[in-house]
Scaffold this motif. Structure first.
Motif, PDB file in Angstrom:
ATOM      1  N   PRO A 184       0.781  -1.273   0.154  1.00  0.00           N
ATOM      2  CA  PRO A 184       0.105  -0.079   0.014  1.00  0.00           C
ATOM      3  C   PRO A 184       0.781   1.054  -0.190  1.00  0.00           C
ATOM      4  O   PRO A 184       1.980   1.243   0.724  1.00  0.00           O
ATOM      5  CB  PRO A 184      -0.852  -0.318   1.330  1.00  0.00           C
ATOM      6  N   GLY A 185       0.340   2.230  -0.971  1.00  0.00           N
ATOM      7  CA  GLY A 185       1.136   3.779  -0.782  1.00  0.00           C
ATOM      8  C   GLY A 185       2.571   3.434  -1.651  1.00  0.00           C
ATOM      9  O   GLY A 185       3.158   4.378  -1.661  1.00  0.00           O
ATOM     10  N   LYS A 204      -4.539  -1.703  13.513  1.00  0.00           N
ATOM     11  CA  LYS A 204      -3.974  -0.213  13.240  1.00  0.00           C
ATOM     12  C   LYS A 204      -4.971   0.645  14.163  1.00  0.00           C
ATOM     13  O   LYS A 204      -4.442   1.905  14.718  1.00  0.00           O
ATOM     14  CB  LYS A 204      -3.800   0.308  11.903  1.00  0.00           C
ATOM     15  N   ILE A 207     -18.963  -4.397   8.428  1.00  0.00           N
ATOM     16  CA  ILE A 207     -19.804  -5.044   7.574  1.00  0.00           C
ATOM     17  C   ILE A 207     -20.174  -3.949   6.526  1.00  0.00           C
ATOM     18  O   ILE A 207     -20.446  -3.066   6.783  1.00  0.00           O
ATOM     19  CB  ILE A 207     -21.327  -5.164   8.338  1.00  0.00           C
ATOM     20  N   PRO A 211     -21.718  -4.544   2.810  1.00  0.00           N
ATOM     21  CA  PRO A 211     -22.775  -5.306   1.790  1.00  0.00           C
ATOM     22  C   PRO A 211     -21.991  -5.027   0.450  1.00  0.00           C
ATOM     23  O   PRO A 211     -21.997  -6.253  -0.427  1.00  0.00           O
ATOM     24  CB  PRO A 211     -23.993  -4.783   2.030  1.00  0.00           C
ATOM     25  N   LEU A 212     -21.532  -3.905   0.096  1.00  0.00           N
ATOM     26  CA  LEU A 212     -21.065  -3.621  -1.301  1.00  0.00           C
ATOM     27  C   LEU A 212     -19.946  -4.203  -1.523  1.00  0.00           C
ATOM     28  O   LEU A 212     -19.710  -4.410  -2.914  1.00  0.00           O
ATOM     29  CB  LEU A 212     -20.919  -2.126  -1.425  1.00  0.00           C
ATOM     30  N   GLU A 213     -19.365  -4.793  -0.645  1.00  0.00           N
ATOM     31  CA  GLU A 213     -17.642  -5.464  -0.736  1.00  0.00           C
ATOM     32  C   GLU A 213     -18.117  -6.996  -0.286  1.00  0.00           C
ATOM     33  O   GLU A 213     -17.181  -7.606  -0.359  1.00  0.00           O
ATOM     34  CB  GLU A 213     -16.925  -4.884  -0.109  1.00  0.00           C
ATOM     35  N   ASN A 214     -19.591  -7.402  -0.321  1.00  0.00           N
ATOM     36  CA  ASN A 214     -19.569  -8.592   0.084  1.00  0.00           C
ATOM     37  C   ASN A 214     -18.989  -9.157   1.286  1.00  0.00           C
ATOM     38  O   ASN A 214     -18.737 -10.349   1.736  1.00  0.00           O
ATOM     39  CB  ASN A 214     -19.222  -9.810  -0.909  1.00  0.00           C
ATOM     40  N   VAL A 215     -18.918  -8.045   2.421  1.00  0.00           N
ATOM     41  CA  VAL A 215     -18.569  -8.306   3.830  1.00  0.00           C
ATOM     42  C   VAL A 215     -19.569  -8.379   4.636  1.00  0.00           C
ATOM     43  O   VAL A 215     -20.270  -7.428   5.056  1.00  0.00           O
ATOM     44  CB  VAL A 215     -17.262  -7.233   4.066  1.00  0.00           C
ATOM     45  N   GLY A 216     -19.919  -9.592   4.993  1.00  0.00           N
ATOM     46  CA  GLY A 216     -21.570  -9.755   6.171  1.00  0.00           C
ATOM     47  C   GLY A 216     -20.487  -9.966   7.629  1.00  0.00           C
ATOM     48  O   GLY A 216     -19.264 -10.217   7.789  1.00  0.00           O
ATOM     49  N   PRO A 263     -16.157   6.426  12.415  1.00  0.00           N
ATOM     50  CA  PRO A 263     -17.408   6.934  12.293  1.00  0.00           C
ATOM     51  C   PRO A 263     -17.862   7.224  10.781  1.00  0.00           C
ATOM     52  O   PRO A 263     -18.317   8.423  10.372  1.00  0.00           O
ATOM     53  CB  PRO A 263     -17.089   8.369  13.082  1.00  0.00           C
ATOM     54  N   THR A 264     -17.876   6.228   9.984  1.00  0.00           N
ATOM     55  CA  THR A 264     -18.331   6.144   8.788  1.00  0.00           C
ATOM     56  C   THR A 264     -19.630   5.272   8.850  1.00  0.00           C
ATOM     57  O   THR A 264     -19.854   4.615   9.678  1.00  0.00           O
ATOM     58  CB  THR A 264     -17.408   5.399   7.659  1.00  0.00           C
ATOM     59  N   ILE A 265     -20.412   5.434   7.621  1.00  0.00           N
ATOM     60  CA  ILE A 265     -21.728   4.699   7.495  1.00  0.00           C
ATOM     61  C   ILE A 265     -21.405   3.182   7.794  1.00  0.00           C
ATOM     62  O   ILE A 265     -22.208   2.682   8.420  1.00  0.00           O
ATOM     63  CB  ILE A 265     -22.582   5.013   6.371  1.00  0.00           C
ATOM     64  N   GLU A 266     -20.384   2.699   7.462  1.00  0.00           N
ATOM     65  CA  GLU A 266     -20.236   1.206   7.526  1.00  0.00           C
ATOM     66  C   GLU A 266     -19.680   0.902   8.745  1.00  0.00           C
ATOM     67  O   GLU A 266     -20.283   0.020   9.532  1.00  0.00           O
ATOM     68  CB  GLU A 266     -19.055   0.946   6.544  1.00  0.00           C
ATOM     69  N   ASP A 306     -20.473   2.788  11.598  1.00  0.00           N
ATOM     70  CA  ASP A 306     -21.516   2.841  12.505  1.00  0.00           C
ATOM     71  C   ASP A 306     -22.615   1.971  12.417  1.00  0.00           C
ATOM     72  O   ASP A 306     -23.252   1.243  13.299  1.00  0.00           O
ATOM     73  CB  ASP A 306     -22.366   4.109  12.138  1.00  0.00           C
TER      74      ASP A 306
END
Lengths: 201, 247
Positions: free
Chosen positions: A21-22, A92, A114, A116-121, A148-151, A153
């Motif tokens: 990454p990066g 991290k 969680i 859903p758009l990335e298939n992570v349940g 504190p993002t929608i996913e 939360d």
């Protein structure tokens, strides 16, 4: 392949660095050339360190923090309260909270959120292990420290719904103004969160 | 390269580097656009907290010719639909809206009506009225209509013949709507259409009467709409498994 481009082992090394990454192609090339010119002992140390991480580091059986032993140092520390658990998404995040040096309970790493758009349940996270831990340790408080993002939360809400019928106190990290900042420059959401989460003096 | 302003809804976001993000926005002016937000992961950036999923924001973009990744230079949150974070049913319905907008539409194909409908849907999902599942079904119907996939409800989707209520009447996503008894073949996805369900479908299409759809019909409509969306998408939406009807 264009004239002058690296080939063979050097090209492979650059390609491997690019997967980190990066690291873009130019940084990868710079790192590869640095190693090419480095002391062979330094390269051996790097190889040994990578091997030790690959072979010896795995998730703690209690909280899923990367560790060399069966349990991590935090879970083994008798001064830590096992009945107060702070739930985070990734190791991290745990490291960031530990840098604050305030929390004296234990952690639980979900290994994601969680999405859903990335298939992570929830079945792909360590939610079941968390529920078992809460039951076995008679946990008093669960601090939801997901991002504190929608996913983040949504994940916190999912877990708190699962525990709604239990006596476990569920809290979440405060949000709002950063210490040392100025009201004048704070954004609308930070101000709204700060007002909503105000505390009595 | 032209700099443009727009209003858009964040429907997807992935980390690109230590500090940058790639976001997909559904904008009123340009339809679906993908843009790189350099520094978008930093707490102090020109994007503040506007790059989170399902945030409505006003943006400034540098458009790249030839379908390349646009450059997002500024974003300010207009509405974050905070109430969605207080109900899993609402939140996953919102995620479903984002997935359909992202996967059923093409880049740079604006539909102002669909944009307004998506924002209105998220506003209603946040409030919880009308019932969230009904609101979602209405959004799907408007989406299908706007994209040219509206199901055929007034004549047989197979033979264009008159539809006569009866036990042979059915709905076929593959055929594109209601089919008469003679057009049941091929049966892929075919389901029997009761007079109540047929009425509910026609109500759902109508701006004036969609809120009158009977609660009892919602579950069957959900299954039916699942079939239609899956037919056009080529697969079941990933977030469909998370949808719940609060009753």
């Amino acid at each position: 392949m264009a004239v002058g481009e690296p080939r063979g082992p050097l090209a492979s090394l650059i390609e491997e660095f690019c997967r980190l990454p990066g690291i873009g192609p130019k940084s990868a090339e710079r790192l590869a050339h640095h190693l090419l010119a480095a002391d062979p002992a330094q390269i051996s140390d790097l190889i040994a360190a990578l091997s030790r991480v690959r072979d010896g580091v795995h998730p703690c059986r209690t909280c899923f923090n990367p560790t060399e032993g069966d349990q991590c140092d935090i879970c083994l520390d008798p001064r830590r309260d096992p009945q107060v658990i702070c739930v985070v998404e990734q190791p991290k995040d745990l490291m960031a909270l530990e840098r604050a040096a305030v929390f004296k309970g234990q952690y639980h790493i979900l290994q994601g959120r969680i999405a859903p758009l990335e298939n992570v349940g929830p079945e792909k996270l360590t939610v079941d292990q968390l529920l078992r831990r809460i039951e076995e340790n008679q946990v008093r408080e669960l601090i939801m420290a997901t991002n504190p993002t929608i996913e983040g939360d949504g994940t916190a809400l999912y877990i708190s719904n699962l525990l709604a019928s239990t006596p476990v106190k569920i809290t979440r990290l405060a949000r709002g103004l950063a210490a040392g900042s100025h009201l004048e420059f704070a954004n609308r959401d930070a101000l709204a969160d700060a007002l909503e989460g105000r505390r009595t003096f | 390269m032209p700099t443009v302003s727009a209003t858009g809804l964040i429907i997807r976001g992935t980390d690109w580097s230590e500090t940058s993000r790639i976001v997909t926005l559904w904008t009123r002016e340009f339809g679906k656009v993908r843009a790189l937000a350099k520094g978008g992961r930093r707490p102090r950036s020109p994007f503040e907290s506007a790059l989170d999923l399902l945030t409505l924001c006003s943006i400034v973009l540098i458009r790249k010719p030839g379908g390349g990744l646009d450059l997002l230079t500024e974003a300010r949150a207009v509405e974050r639909f905070v109430g969605l974070r207080q109900s899993l049913t609402g939140l996953y319905a919102g995620v479903y809206v984002a997935e359909l907008l992202g996967d059923l539409t093409q880049d740079d194909d604006p539909h102002a009506t669909l944009f307004e409908e998506a924002v209105a849907t998220l506003t209603d999902l946040t409030a919880g009225t009308p019932p969230r599942m009904l609101r979602l079904l209405r959004f799907e119907m408007v989406l299908l209509r706007e994209l040219g996939y509206a199901p055929q409800l007034e004549a047989c989707a197979g033979c264009r013949g008159e539809l006569v209520p009866g036990p042979g009447l059915g709905f076929s996503p593959a055929a594109g709507g209601v089919v008469c008894g003679r057009c049941r073949v091929p049966p892929r996805g075919w389901r029997r259409l009761t007079p109540e369900l047929w009425l509910a479908l026609r109500q759902l299409v109508d701006e004036a009467s969609w809120k009158q759809v009977a609660a009892a019909a919602r579950r069957e409509l959900r299954g039916l709409m699942d079939g239609v969306v899956t037919e056009h998408l080529g697969h079941r939406p990933r977030s469909a498994a998370y949808l719940r009807d609060e009753g």
